[in-house]
Structures are given as structure tokens and as C-alpha cells.
Design a protein around this motif. Structure first.
Motif, PDB file in Angstrom:
ATOM      1  N   GLY A 179     -54.553  68.566  38.655  1.00 16.17           N
ATOM      2  CA  GLY A 179     -55.816  68.506  37.924  1.00 16.17           C
ATOM      3  C   GLY A 179     -56.350  67.092  37.808  1.00 16.17           C
ATOM      4  O   GLY A 179     -56.301  66.297  38.744  1.00 16.17           O
ATOM      5  N   SER A 180     -56.820  66.774  36.621  1.00 16.91           N
ATOM      6  CA  SER A 180     -57.420  65.458  36.379  1.00 16.91           C
ATOM      7  C   SER A 180     -56.466  64.507  35.673  1.00 16.91           C
ATOM      8  O   SER A 180     -56.898  63.548  35.038  1.00 16.91           O
ATOM      9  N   ALA A 181     -55.157  64.784  35.787  1.00 13.45           N
ATOM     10  CA  ALA A 181     -54.177  63.935  35.089  1.00 13.45           C
ATOM     11  C   ALA A 181     -54.208  62.503  35.601  1.00 13.45           C
ATOM     12  O   ALA A 181     -54.032  61.553  34.837  1.00 13.45           O
ATOM     13  N   LEU A 182     -54.427  62.323  36.895  1.00 10.39           N
ATOM     14  CA  LEU A 182     -54.406  60.986  37.498  1.00 10.39           C
ATOM     15  C   LEU A 182     -55.808  60.402  37.541  1.00 10.39           C
ATOM     16  O   LEU A 182     -56.764  61.060  37.977  1.00 10.39           O
ATOM     17  N   GLU A 183     -55.934  59.159  37.096  1.00 12.69           N
ATOM     18  CA  GLU A 183     -57.216  58.460  37.127  1.00 12.69           C
ATOM     19  C   GLU A 183     -57.208  57.414  38.242  1.00 12.69           C
ATOM     20  O   GLU A 183     -56.174  56.838  38.561  1.00 12.69           O
ATOM     21  N   GLU A 184     -58.364  57.176  38.826  1.00 15.25           N
ATOM     22  CA  GLU A 184     -58.498  56.101  39.803  1.00 15.25           C
ATOM     23  C   GLU A 184     -58.401  54.763  39.073  1.00 15.25           C
ATOM     24  O   GLU A 184     -58.945  54.588  37.986  1.00 15.25           O
ATOM     25  N   ALA A 185     -57.673  53.809  39.674  1.00 10.73           N
ATOM     26  CA  ALA A 185     -57.509  52.496  39.050  1.00 10.73           C
ATOM     27  C   ALA A 185     -57.453  51.426  40.126  1.00 10.73           C
ATOM     28  O   ALA A 185     -57.110  51.700  41.283  1.00 10.73           O
ATOM     29  N   THR A 186     -57.786  50.204  39.733  1.00 11.50           N
ATOM     30  CA  THR A 186     -57.682  49.049  40.618  1.00 11.50           C
ATOM     31  C   THR A 186     -56.777  48.025  39.952  1.00 11.50           C
ATOM     32  O   THR A 186     -56.954  47.693  38.779  1.00 11.50           O
ATOM     33  N   ILE A 187     -55.802  47.543  40.704  1.00 17.63           N
ATOM     34  CA  ILE A 187     -54.878  46.540  40.182  1.00 17.63           C
ATOM     35  C   ILE A 187     -55.168  45.218  40.882  1.00 17.63           C
ATOM     36  O   ILE A 187     -55.165  45.142  42.113  1.00 17.63           O
ATOM     37  N   GLY A 188     -55.401  44.186  40.086  1.00 16.83           N
ATOM     38  CA  GLY A 188     -55.611  42.864  40.655  1.00 16.83           C
ATOM     39  C   GLY A 188     -57.083  42.540  40.822  1.00 16.83           C
ATOM     40  O   GLY A 188     -57.942  43.424  40.856  1.00 16.83           O
TER      41      GLY A 188
END
Length: 362
Positions: free
Chosen positions: A304-313
Motif C-alpha cells: 500500500g502506501s506504507a513507503l514514502e518517497e524520500a531523498t537522502i543527501g
């Protein structure tokens, strides 16, 4: 006259015979004899056979273990070889035909063995370091208690005790209550004590003075958004002596000698843990996610929507999928930049900007 003399003589014989017969009380005759059933003849009565208690012989003491026993010891089951496989001259190499099987070997390691009665049976056993593997099966660095004939009495795996994937012994001395160990685990020397408890060899970590070291256990720990097991985000680095160098600044040599290989930490300017991370597949999240798995496998674990898009750095940003909890902490799965198909690193990190973790930004 002649007839009267004969009669008197016969009467005397009858009286004499009666006097010698058995009495009415049935008393036994003075000379007792018992009839023999087969022959009808009398045989003397037997006295009871005397019984003497034998003095038990002392149980022989087990033989002391010799250096020859050690160099030809029978490899323990954990090494993965056939039962009864022995070292020869202190080592063993497995062959397939005439070819050596890659990485299939066992060998004694320094320091030299020590001989002491470790289990209290009255004989001296040997304590030795052994490294063995069977192909890709590597049980870790072992401490063995070896008895006479090369029989391994007990085995202790040193890796979980000192929290390192490679442990090398540098010294063993017979001490009070066991054998004192000095080992190299990571960049520095650590100390331990080997003793018998509950019928088996047990190794505990100690300080250099011999006191039992107070330490956390990372055995079975997993990644969550709160940290890695007992390594909690936001906790003072001083809570983890040996794991995190509390006097380090940011990520400058922050990993202590107890930190398992492949596991790393960040501390911020406030001296607290701001991230724990790994690029190794040996560690996993509570749900079983680990480095090396595909993104499709990851999404099955967190649907489902448990994982969110993210940017590291910021300078060299990395793409990630993240689980963010209500406290602002997150579990980040970094994915490869080109295909975004595989997990390449895993972070438990505080999303707030603190020290060296300010490059973690959603």
C-alpha cells in the motif's frame, strides 16, 4: 544252670540297647550327620560360607590432554564436516579428488593452547582457538575445550560475545575461576573469561581489570524506525561504551571495537545517536527487509502506501523509500540510482537536522 546264665545275658543286652536309643524329647545325637539322598550315607553338616566385603577400587583419573591431542583434535559438528574428521598437524583441508575445495579448511589459531582443569574432572583439558568453514558455511571463530584423545568437550562461538565477525586471540592465561582471554575484535583489544557453567564452556566479556563488562546485546536485533535493537535514536552515545566512541565528533571514528562489522552509527553535535545504518545484507528490518532485496520484494513487505518517497543527501542525493513514524524518526531503504530496483543501504535515522544527519531530508 547253663540256661539261666544265657537268659540273664540276653536280658542285660536288651536293657543296654534301650538305654542307648533316642530320648522322648527328641534331642539330637552328639555327633550330627545328615543322610545323603543319593547314596544314603551320612555327610558332615556344612557351616555357612563367610562373606567378605571387597574394598572398592578408585576410579582412574582421566588422562591429561596433550599437545598431540590438540593438533589431532576431532572437529566439532558446527564446522560442518563428517563426524570423526580430525586435524592433522593442527589443520585440515578438504579435497575433492585432487583439487582443494575452495575455503573448506580448519586450522588452529594463535595463541598457543593453555592446559588446565577447566571442567573440574581432575584432568587437564586444553583451551584452543579454532577457525573452520565448510565451503560457504563459516560458523565464526571458536574457542574449544579439548579432552584426552582430541575429543572436543565443549565449543563456544566468540563472535556473539565480542560482537564482531572476526575474533583473533592474542593471549590466554589461567586465572581465578577460569581462563582469561585477550582478543582482537575490530580495531582494538577486548577481554574475556572462559569457564565451565551448566556443563558447557561459557565465555563472557570482561574489562581489562577482569570485572565483568556491562554491555548491551545486539543478538537478534533488527532495524526499526527507532534504531537498531538497543541502539536507540536520540540516546546519548555514552550509553553504548565500546559500540560508539562517545568522544568522537559527528561520524569521525564513531564506531567502537564492539560494533559488528557492517553496522555503523552517526552521532550529532549534541552527542546523541542520530542514525544507525548498514550496507550489509546480514542485518534486516523487523519485517525481514534487507540490503540486496528487490524493490518489488520490499513493497510486498510494506504494501500500500506504507513507503514514502524520500531523498537522502544534498550534494549527491540518493533515492530512498521510507517508513516515517509519528516521532519523526524513519526507516530508510536506499535504492540504486539508475534502475531503482534494488535496496543498497538501510538507515534508521532521525529526520530532524542534527549534526551530521542534516543530509537526511525528505
Amino acid at each position: 544252670m547253663h540256661k539261666s546264665l544265657v537268659a540273664m545275658t540276653l536280658a542285660s543286652l536288651i536293657i543296654l540297647t534301650a538305654a542307648c536309643g533316642p530320648s522322648e524329647a527328641g534331642s539330637a545325637p552328639a555327633a550330627s550327620a545328615s543322610p545323603n539322598a543319593s547314596t544314603g550315607t551320612a555327610s558332615p553338616s556344612r557351616r555357612p560360607t563367610p562373606h567378605f566385603s571387597s574394598t572398592p577400587s578408585a576410579t582412574p583419573r582421566a588422562a591429561d590432554t596433550t599437545l598431540a591431542d590438540v593438533r589431532a583434535l576431532i572437529l566439532p559438528q558446527v564446522c560442518g564436516y563428517a563426524a570423526g574428521t580430525r586435524l592433522s598437524g593442527g589443520s585440515y583441508t578438504k579435497y575433492s579428488g585432487s583439487d582443494i575445495v575452495e575455503n573448506a579448511e580448519a586450522t588452529l589459531k594463535d595463541p598457543a593452547p593453555v592446559f588446565t582443569d577447566i571442567n573440574g574432572d581432575g584432568a587437564k583439558e586444553a583451551l584452543v582457538f579454532l577457525q573452520c568453514n565448510h565451503g560457504k558455511r563459516i560458523p565464526g571463530d571458536l574457542l574449544l575445550a579439548v579432552g584426552s584423545g582430541g575429543n572436543v568437550i565443549s565449543t563456544a562461538n566468540l563472535d556473539p560475545v565480542f560482537h564482531a565477525s572476526q575474533v583473533r586471540g592474542t593471549a590466554m592465561t589461567v586465572g581465578k575461576g577460569g581462563v582469561d582471554l585477550t582478543v582482537t575484535a575490530g580495531p582494538g583489544d577486548l577481554h574475556g573469561r572462559a569457564a565451565f557453567a551448566g556443563g558447557r564452556l561459557v565465555v563472557t566479556q570482561t574489562t581489562s581489570s577482569g570485572d565483568e563488562a556491562s554491555s548491551i546485546s545486539l543478538d537478534g536485533a533488527t532495524f526499526t524506525s527507532a534504531g537498531f535493537g538497543p541502539l536507540k535514536l536520540g540516546a546519548p552515545a555514552s550509553d553504548y561504551p565500546g559500540y560508539i566512541n562517545a568522544d568522537a565528533t559527528n561520524d569521525d571514528d564513531v564506531d567502537g571495537p564492539k560494533m559488528p562489522d557492517g553496522l555503523h552509527a552517526y552521532i550529532g553535535s549534541a552527542g546523541t545517536v542520530t542514525a544507525v545504518w548498514t550496507e550489509s545484507s546480514r542485518f534486516s528490518s523487523r519485517s525481514g527487509a534487507r540490503v540486496g532485496m528487490s524493490v518489488s520484494q520490499l513493497r510486498k513487505l510494506y504494501p500500500g502506501s506504507a513507503l514514502e518517497e524520500a531523498t537522502i543527501g544534498t550534494q549527491s542525493p540518493e533515492q530512498a523509500l521510507a517508513l516515517i513514524d509519528s516521532s519523526g524518526h524513519g526507516l530508510y531503504f536506499v535504492v540504486d540510482w539508475n534502475t531503482r530496483s534494488k535496496v543498497t543501504a538501510m538507515y534508521a535515522a532521525a529526520t530532524s537536522k542534527d549534526g551530521h544527519i542534516d543530509h537526511l531530508a525528505t
